[in-house]
Write a protein that holds these residues in place. Sequence first.
Motif, PDB file in Angstrom:
ATOM      1  N   ARG A  98      47.146  53.620 -16.843  1.00  0.00           N
ATOM      2  CA  ARG A  98      47.773  53.370 -15.535  1.00  0.00           C
ATOM      3  C   ARG A  98      47.352  54.421 -14.513  1.00  0.00           C
ATOM      4  O   ARG A  98      47.187  54.120 -13.326  1.00  0.00           O
ATOM      5  CB  ARG A  98      49.292  53.337 -15.682  1.00  0.00           C
ATOM      6  CG  ARG A  98      49.792  52.099 -16.431  1.00  0.00           C
ATOM      7  CD  ARG A  98      51.293  51.949 -16.313  1.00  0.00           C
ATOM      8  NE  ARG A  98      52.016  53.038 -16.965  1.00  0.00           N
ATOM      9  CZ  ARG A  98      52.336  53.050 -18.255  1.00  0.00           C
ATOM     10  NH1 ARG A  98      51.972  52.049 -19.042  1.00  0.00           N
ATOM     11  NH2 ARG A  98      53.018  54.060 -18.770  1.00  0.00           N
ATOM     12  N   LEU A  99      47.182  55.659 -14.974  1.00  0.00           N
ATOM     13  CA  LEU A  99      46.733  56.720 -14.069  1.00  0.00           C
ATOM     14  C   LEU A  99      45.333  56.422 -13.543  1.00  0.00           C
ATOM     15  O   LEU A  99      45.059  56.597 -12.346  1.00  0.00           O
ATOM     16  CB  LEU A  99      46.766  58.064 -14.794  1.00  0.00           C
ATOM     17  CG  LEU A  99      46.303  59.291 -14.002  1.00  0.00           C
ATOM     18  CD1 LEU A  99      47.187  59.516 -12.778  1.00  0.00           C
ATOM     19  CD2 LEU A  99      46.295  60.531 -14.894  1.00  0.00           C
ATOM     20  N   GLU A 102      45.465  53.844 -10.958  1.00  0.00           N
ATOM     21  CA  GLU A 102      46.039  54.327  -9.693  1.00  0.00           C
ATOM     22  C   GLU A 102      45.043  55.125  -8.872  1.00  0.00           C
ATOM     23  O   GLU A 102      44.959  54.949  -7.647  1.00  0.00           O
ATOM     24  CB  GLU A 102      47.277  55.179  -9.988  1.00  0.00           C
ATOM     25  CG  GLU A 102      47.943  55.735  -8.742  1.00  0.00           C
ATOM     26  CD  GLU A 102      49.204  56.522  -9.034  1.00  0.00           C
ATOM     27  OE1 GLU A 102      49.780  57.093  -8.082  1.00  0.00           O
ATOM     28  OE2 GLU A 102      49.628  56.582 -10.209  1.00  0.00           O
ATOM     29  N   ILE A 103      44.295  56.019  -9.541  1.00  0.00           N
ATOM     30  CA  ILE A 103      43.429  56.919  -8.768  1.00  0.00           C
ATOM     31  C   ILE A 103      41.959  56.516  -8.790  1.00  0.00           C
ATOM     32  O   ILE A 103      41.176  56.998  -7.975  1.00  0.00           O
ATOM     33  CB  ILE A 103      43.580  58.377  -9.260  1.00  0.00           C
ATOM     34  CG1 ILE A 103      43.060  58.532 -10.685  1.00  0.00           C
ATOM     35  CG2 ILE A 103      45.022  58.836  -9.167  1.00  0.00           C
ATOM     36  CD1 ILE A 103      43.123  59.941 -11.201  1.00  0.00           C
ATOM     37  N   CYS A 107      40.113  59.818 -16.615  1.00  0.00           N
ATOM     38  CA  CYS A 107      41.176  60.769 -16.946  1.00  0.00           C
ATOM     39  C   CYS A 107      41.197  61.017 -18.450  1.00  0.00           C
ATOM     40  O   CYS A 107      40.809  60.147 -19.239  1.00  0.00           O
ATOM     41  CB  CYS A 107      42.544  60.246 -16.503  1.00  0.00           C
ATOM     42  SG  CYS A 107      42.685  59.983 -14.720  1.00  0.00           S
ATOM     43  N   PHE A 240      45.486  64.043  -5.747  1.00  0.00           N
ATOM     44  CA  PHE A 240      45.832  63.372  -6.999  1.00  0.00           C
ATOM     45  C   PHE A 240      46.954  64.081  -7.755  1.00  0.00           C
ATOM     46  O   PHE A 240      47.449  63.554  -8.754  1.00  0.00           O
ATOM     47  CB  PHE A 240      44.615  63.287  -7.916  1.00  0.00           C
ATOM     48  CG  PHE A 240      43.501  62.402  -7.417  1.00  0.00           C
ATOM     49  CD1 PHE A 240      43.765  61.347  -6.557  1.00  0.00           C
ATOM     50  CD2 PHE A 240      42.199  62.626  -7.811  1.00  0.00           C
ATOM     51  CE1 PHE A 240      42.740  60.531  -6.088  1.00  0.00           C
ATOM     52  CE2 PHE A 240      41.166  61.813  -7.367  1.00  0.00           C
ATOM     53  CZ  PHE A 240      41.429  60.763  -6.506  1.00  0.00           C
ATOM     54  N   ALA A 243      50.234  62.141  -8.651  1.00  0.00           N
ATOM     55  CA  ALA A 243      50.014  61.134  -9.695  1.00  0.00           C
ATOM     56  C   ALA A 243      49.811  61.793 -11.053  1.00  0.00           C
ATOM     57  O   ALA A 243      50.331  61.318 -12.074  1.00  0.00           O
ATOM     58  CB  ALA A 243      48.808  60.266  -9.337  1.00  0.00           C
ATOM     59  N   ARG A 246      53.195  63.003 -12.317  1.00  0.00           N
ATOM     60  CA  ARG A 246      54.022  61.890 -12.801  1.00  0.00           C
ATOM     61  C   ARG A 246      53.570  61.454 -14.185  1.00  0.00           C
ATOM     62  O   ARG A 246      54.397  61.190 -15.073  1.00  0.00           O
ATOM     63  CB  ARG A 246      53.949  60.712 -11.825  1.00  0.00           C
ATOM     64  CG  ARG A 246      54.729  60.897 -10.540  1.00  0.00           C
ATOM     65  CD  ARG A 246      54.881  59.581  -9.800  1.00  0.00           C
ATOM     66  NE  ARG A 246      53.597  58.982  -9.440  1.00  0.00           N
ATOM     67  CZ  ARG A 246      52.958  59.221  -8.302  1.00  0.00           C
ATOM     68  NH1 ARG A 246      53.465  60.077  -7.419  1.00  0.00           N
ATOM     69  NH2 ARG A 246      51.805  58.629  -8.036  1.00  0.00           N
ATOM     70  N   ALA A 247      52.260  61.388 -14.380  1.00  0.00           N
ATOM     71  CA  ALA A 247      51.736  61.011 -15.690  1.00  0.00           C
ATOM     72  C   ALA A 247      52.091  62.056 -16.734  1.00  0.00           C
ATOM     73  O   ALA A 247      52.440  61.725 -17.881  1.00  0.00           O
ATOM     74  CB  ALA A 247      50.216  60.827 -15.607  1.00  0.00           C
TER      75      ALA A 247
END
Length: 266
Positions: A98-99, A102-103, A107, A240, A243, A246-247
């Motif tokens: 999901r990260l 989003e960006i 990752c 970033f 985000a 949050r992750a």
Amino acid sequence: MTSDVAKIDGDTPTMRLLALLEVIAEKDQFFTLQGLVEETGLPKPTLHRMLQQLEAAGMLQRDGDSRHYGTGMRLRRLAETLLMNNTVHGARHGVLSRLVEEIGESCNITALSGNEVLYLDRVETSAPLRFYLHPGSRVPVHASASGKLFLAQMPPAQRKRLLAHVTLERFTPNTRADVDALEHEIERVRRDGYAFDDEELLPGLLCIAVLVPGSKGRSNLGIAVQAPTMRLTPERAREFLPALQRAAEAIAAIDAEAAPGNSASA
């Protein structure tokens, strides 16, 4: 032949047995002692003894002709149990996926392993230009964004002891290859709560990382974004951070729920 021999290298007999199991796990058919000798280059008596130990432990079993080996019931059950129960890894991977959505950049989740940073998981961007680093990759602690975070948590004496046995190799002109420069950077990391790898390991690669909060203060998990410098600048990377954080919090919650003694994980 040299690379095959290295596959079953290890500091202890147990580590060599595990390495041999890794070689065997790649096979999709029965194998023989002689075939392993030719594949690995190890002496036949040594391999025979190792196979006997694995067979006695239920990890391997012989076929009807007694010459061919295959995976044993215990090893198959271990693999099945791992796949069924490893929900923590699956949940973490979902957060990472999901990260990336989003960006839009690759990752990874990392941990400190000895004096290196180990990639536990990674999700690649769909962008055409990317750096491929797979789970299981290891990078030097001093030239890694996550590595600097792990170093910044350590008491000075512990950090000094670790770095005393690390070669601070200079990979690029940006690598902090002496202790004073690295300590100065660690102070900044401790103050800011995040770390950069600004072309310090590979030319053209920028990384920003934060720690996954630990239940007891210190953490051995990091989460990071990596991208080519033509797409990602330090200024853009800082955008970033919300985000990323949050992750990191989501992964911390997953780990807390799965911790022994947590009623929610029962």
